[in-house]
Write a protein that holds these residues in place. Structure first.
Motif, PDB file in Angstrom:
ATOM      1  N   MET A  43      -5.181   3.150  -5.532  1.00 36.36           N
ATOM      2  CA  MET A  43      -6.206   4.180  -5.516  1.00 36.36           C
ATOM      3  C   MET A  43      -6.659   4.581  -6.913  1.00 36.36           C
ATOM      4  O   MET A  43      -6.524   5.733  -7.335  1.00 36.36           O
ATOM      5  CB  MET A  43      -5.725   5.367  -4.701  1.00 36.36           C
ATOM      6  CG  MET A  43      -5.726   5.032  -3.219  1.00 36.36           C
ATOM      7  SD  MET A  43      -5.379   6.404  -2.142  1.00 36.36           S
ATOM      8  CE  MET A  43      -3.607   6.432  -2.190  1.00 36.36           C
ATOM      9  N   GLN A  52     -13.366  -3.829  -5.292  1.00 37.85           N
ATOM     10  CA  GLN A  52     -13.186  -2.468  -5.786  1.00 37.85           C
ATOM     11  C   GLN A  52     -14.458  -1.667  -5.589  1.00 37.85           C
ATOM     12  O   GLN A  52     -15.543  -2.217  -5.402  1.00 37.85           O
ATOM     13  CB  GLN A  52     -12.685  -2.419  -7.233  1.00 37.85           C
ATOM     14  CG  GLN A  52     -13.541  -2.993  -8.287  1.00 37.85           C
ATOM     15  CD  GLN A  52     -12.887  -2.894  -9.673  1.00 37.85           C
ATOM     16  OE1 GLN A  52     -13.455  -3.395 -10.593  1.00 37.85           O
ATOM     17  NE2 GLN A  52     -11.739  -2.271  -9.849  1.00 37.85           N
ATOM     18  N   ILE A  72     -10.177   3.458   0.378  1.00 41.03           N
ATOM     19  CA  ILE A  72      -9.512   2.163   0.206  1.00 41.03           C
ATOM     20  C   ILE A  72      -9.245   1.502   1.562  1.00 41.03           C
ATOM     21  O   ILE A  72      -9.351   0.281   1.693  1.00 41.03           O
ATOM     22  CB  ILE A  72      -8.230   2.251  -0.656  1.00 41.03           C
ATOM     23  CG1 ILE A  72      -7.894   0.853  -1.172  1.00 41.03           C
ATOM     24  CG2 ILE A  72      -7.069   2.857   0.113  1.00 41.03           C
ATOM     25  CD1 ILE A  72      -7.036   0.807  -2.387  1.00 41.03           C
ATOM     26  N   LEU A 119      -3.079  -2.442  -2.582  1.00 38.86           N
ATOM     27  CA  LEU A 119      -4.167  -1.481  -2.468  1.00 38.86           C
ATOM     28  C   LEU A 119      -3.830  -0.327  -3.395  1.00 38.86           C
ATOM     29  O   LEU A 119      -2.814   0.358  -3.195  1.00 38.86           O
ATOM     30  CB  LEU A 119      -4.305  -0.993  -1.023  1.00 38.86           C
ATOM     31  CG  LEU A 119      -5.011  -1.936  -0.052  1.00 38.86           C
ATOM     32  CD1 LEU A 119      -4.259  -3.237   0.156  1.00 38.86           C
ATOM     33  CD2 LEU A 119      -5.230  -1.258   1.284  1.00 38.86           C
ATOM     34  N   TYR A 128       0.866  -1.180   0.000  1.00 32.64           N
ATOM     35  CA  TYR A 128       0.000   0.000   0.000  1.00 32.64           C
ATOM     36  C   TYR A 128       0.902   1.229   0.000  1.00 32.64           C
ATOM     37  O   TYR A 128       1.525   1.553   0.993  1.00 32.64           O
ATOM     38  CB  TYR A 128      -0.908  -0.046   1.232  1.00 32.64           C
ATOM     39  CG  TYR A 128      -1.841   1.127   1.426  1.00 32.64           C
ATOM     40  CD1 TYR A 128      -2.407   1.811   0.358  1.00 32.64           C
ATOM     41  CD2 TYR A 128      -2.185   1.536   2.705  1.00 32.64           C
ATOM     42  CE1 TYR A 128      -3.283   2.863   0.561  1.00 32.64           C
ATOM     43  CE2 TYR A 128      -3.057   2.585   2.930  1.00 32.64           C
ATOM     44  CZ  TYR A 128      -3.606   3.249   1.855  1.00 32.64           C
ATOM     45  OH  TYR A 128      -4.480   4.296   2.068  1.00 32.64           O
ATOM     46  N   VAL A 183     -11.248   2.860  -6.051  1.00 35.08           N
ATOM     47  CA  VAL A 183     -10.177   2.157  -5.352  1.00 35.08           C
ATOM     48  C   VAL A 183     -10.300   0.664  -5.633  1.00 35.08           C
ATOM     49  O   VAL A 183     -11.393   0.151  -5.851  1.00 35.08           O
ATOM     50  CB  VAL A 183     -10.236   2.429  -3.833  1.00 35.08           C
ATOM     51  CG1 VAL A 183      -9.934   3.899  -3.543  1.00 35.08           C
ATOM     52  CG2 VAL A 183     -11.578   2.037  -3.233  1.00 35.08           C
ATOM     53  N   THR A 184      -9.143  -0.025  -5.619  1.00 30.43           N
ATOM     54  CA  THR A 184      -9.110  -1.457  -5.940  1.00 30.43           C
ATOM     55  C   THR A 184      -8.112  -2.180  -5.047  1.00 30.43           C
ATOM     56  O   THR A 184      -7.001  -1.701  -4.845  1.00 30.43           O
ATOM     57  CB  THR A 184      -8.696  -1.669  -7.417  1.00 30.43           C
ATOM     58  OG1 THR A 184      -9.578  -0.936  -8.277  1.00 30.43           O
ATOM     59  CG2 THR A 184      -8.745  -3.146  -7.794  1.00 30.43           C
ATOM     60  N   ILE A 185      -8.520  -3.333  -4.567  1.00 27.68           N
ATOM     61  CA  ILE A 185      -7.617  -4.250  -3.873  1.00 27.68           C
ATOM     62  C   ILE A 185      -7.417  -5.425  -4.821  1.00 27.68           C
ATOM     63  O   ILE A 185      -8.403  -6.042  -5.260  1.00 27.68           O
ATOM     64  CB  ILE A 185      -8.206  -4.721  -2.528  1.00 27.68           C
ATOM     65  CG1 ILE A 185      -8.415  -3.516  -1.600  1.00 27.68           C
ATOM     66  CG2 ILE A 185      -7.283  -5.761  -1.876  1.00 27.68           C
ATOM     67  CD1 ILE A 185      -9.161  -3.837  -0.312  1.00 27.68           C
TER      68      ILE A 185
END
Length: 193
Positions: free
Chosen positions: A71, A112, A135, A69, A49, A95-97
């Protein structure tokens, strides 16, 4: 049930995000690093992150899951300055993991969320802070699934976009500018050339 896990947290430290403390409070052993890594042995999970380095292939081939993570609403705005490019190219903000693979922000996504940014009122900095909050909330809401590796990675439905740090316009006035005004100024200057 969650068991205590050993987590390597790469990137932002506990003074710049709430997740290191959150994971520690959940009973996990969290080691933080913002330096280049060459090994992830003895960790149950790696979380990236705000990490500024490419993770080497030999580390990626480990059996330890590595998530990132990011953004942006991937696959849009992979790479550097995603918050700027979502406004400049009028792509979705969010945002996406996702899982980390050998590409840059190309790994299958886990979770997301699209995020509304008021371009008329917000600066690039205030919108960045909103995305950071979103996020971290997305991570916390999906904590059980993430920590127990109980997720089903999903493929992206389009190719998306990608930018390097050097792609940021040289005449960009900065992160404290109102988004709509600065984007209009940059596009007008670009068209005048």
């Amino acid at each position: 049930m969650n068991f205590s896990k050993s987590i390597l947290f790469l990137g932002y430290d506990k003074t710049t995000n709430s997740l290191v403390e959150f994971l520690s409070e959940k009973g996990h052993e969290v080691l933080h690093s913002s330096k280049k890594i060459n090994s992830i042995n003895n960790f149950d999970l790696v979380i990236s992150y705000g990490y500024r380095y490419i993770i080497p292939k030999k580390v990626l081939s480990s059996s330890t899951p590595i998530i990132n993570l990011h953004m942006s609403f991937l696959p849009f705005n992979r790479g550097a300055h995603p918050n700027f490019w979502s406004h400049f190219e009028n792509t979705p903000s969010g945002v996406t993991i996702h899982l980390i693979d050998e590409g840059i922000d190309t790994g299958d996504y886990l979770f997301q969320k699209k995020v509304f940014i008021d371009k008329e009122k917000m600066t690039f900095l205030s919108s960045y802070l909103l995305l950071k909050e979103e996020i971290e909330d997305l991570f916390k809401k999906n904590y059980d699934s993430i920590i127990n590796l109980n997720f089903r990675p999903k493929k992206y439905s389009s190719v998306g976009t990608f930018h390097l740090k050097k792609d940021l316009p040289k005449n960009f006035l900065g992160w404290n500018e109102i988004i709509s005004k600065e984007i209009n100024r940059l596009k007008t200057n670009r068209e005048d050339k």
